[in-house]
Design a protein around this motif. Structure first.
Motif, PDB file in Angstrom:
ATOM      1  N   LEU A  60      -1.241  -3.713  -3.219  1.00 23.63           N
ATOM      2  CA  LEU A  60      -2.220  -3.284  -2.456  1.00 23.63           C
ATOM      3  C   LEU A  60      -3.629  -3.743  -3.057  1.00 23.63           C
ATOM      4  O   LEU A  60      -4.853  -4.176  -2.047  1.00 23.63           O
ATOM      5  CB  LEU A  60      -2.543  -1.667  -2.362  1.00 23.63           C
ATOM      6  CG  LEU A  60      -0.751  -1.360  -1.644  1.00 23.63           C
ATOM      7  CD1 LEU A  60      -0.788   0.667  -1.954  1.00 23.63           C
ATOM      8  CD2 LEU A  60      -1.449  -1.931  -0.309  1.00 23.63           C
TER       9      LEU A  60
ATOM     10  N   ALA B 243      -0.546  -2.771   3.722  1.00 20.47           N
ATOM     11  CA  ALA B 243       0.914  -1.412   3.831  1.00 20.47           C
ATOM     12  C   ALA B 243       1.366  -2.499   4.641  1.00 20.47           C
ATOM     13  O   ALA B 243       2.706  -2.510   4.711  1.00 20.47           O
ATOM     14  CB  ALA B 243       0.158  -0.292   3.427  1.00 20.47           C
TER      15      ALA B 243
ATOM     16  N   LEU C  80       2.430   4.581  -1.042  1.00 24.40           N
ATOM     17  CA  LEU C  80       1.222   5.199  -0.172  1.00 24.40           C
ATOM     18  C   LEU C  80       0.631   6.213   0.015  1.00 24.40           C
ATOM     19  O   LEU C  80       0.020   6.720   0.306  1.00 24.40           O
ATOM     20  CB  LEU C  80       1.836   4.974   0.947  1.00 24.40           C
ATOM     21  CG  LEU C  80       1.763   3.024   1.237  1.00 24.40           C
ATOM     22  CD1 LEU C  80       2.525   2.769   2.719  1.00 24.40           C
ATOM     23  CD2 LEU C  80       1.074   1.696   1.459  1.00 24.40           C
TER      24      LEU C  80
END
Length: 104
Positions: A63, A69, A99
């Motif tokens: 990320l 994502a 996340l």
């Protein structure tokens, strides 16, 4: 910076130095691949190894290195056909947890 745990520098200072200086300070800085490409490769390599802490670390790093994502989910879905459904679904659970972590 990566540390397998707080114990790594205390118990294995040489391995900690090699991790910081050689792996992340040299290998990850090579000009032939971007950090994003290195993240893709590393996630693909870790997925079938059942190393949840390392995979979660590298999902976060992916990320940070520009992977979205949705791209990470697509990578894990694609890899399910090559490394196995259980590994991919476990990795998707890890991605979900990553996340959900609060941003600093």
């Amino acid at each position: 910076m990566f540390s397998a745990s707080e114990a790594l520098p205390r118990l294995a200072p040489k391995l900690d130095r090699l991790t910081r200086d050689v792996l992340f300070g040299d290998v990850w800085q090579g000009a032939a691949l971007t950090p994003r490409e290195r993240s893709l490769i590393t996630i693909a390599a870790l997925l079938p190894q059942s190393r949840p802490a390392a995979l979660a670390f590298h999902l976060r790093r992916g990320l940070d290195n520009g992977l979205a994502a949705g791209e990470l989910a697509e990578i894990l879905t694609h890899l399910a056909f090559y490394v196995g459904w259980p590994a991919a679904t476990a990795a998707l659970e890890q991605l979900d947890a990553v996340l959900a972590e609060p941003s600093i």
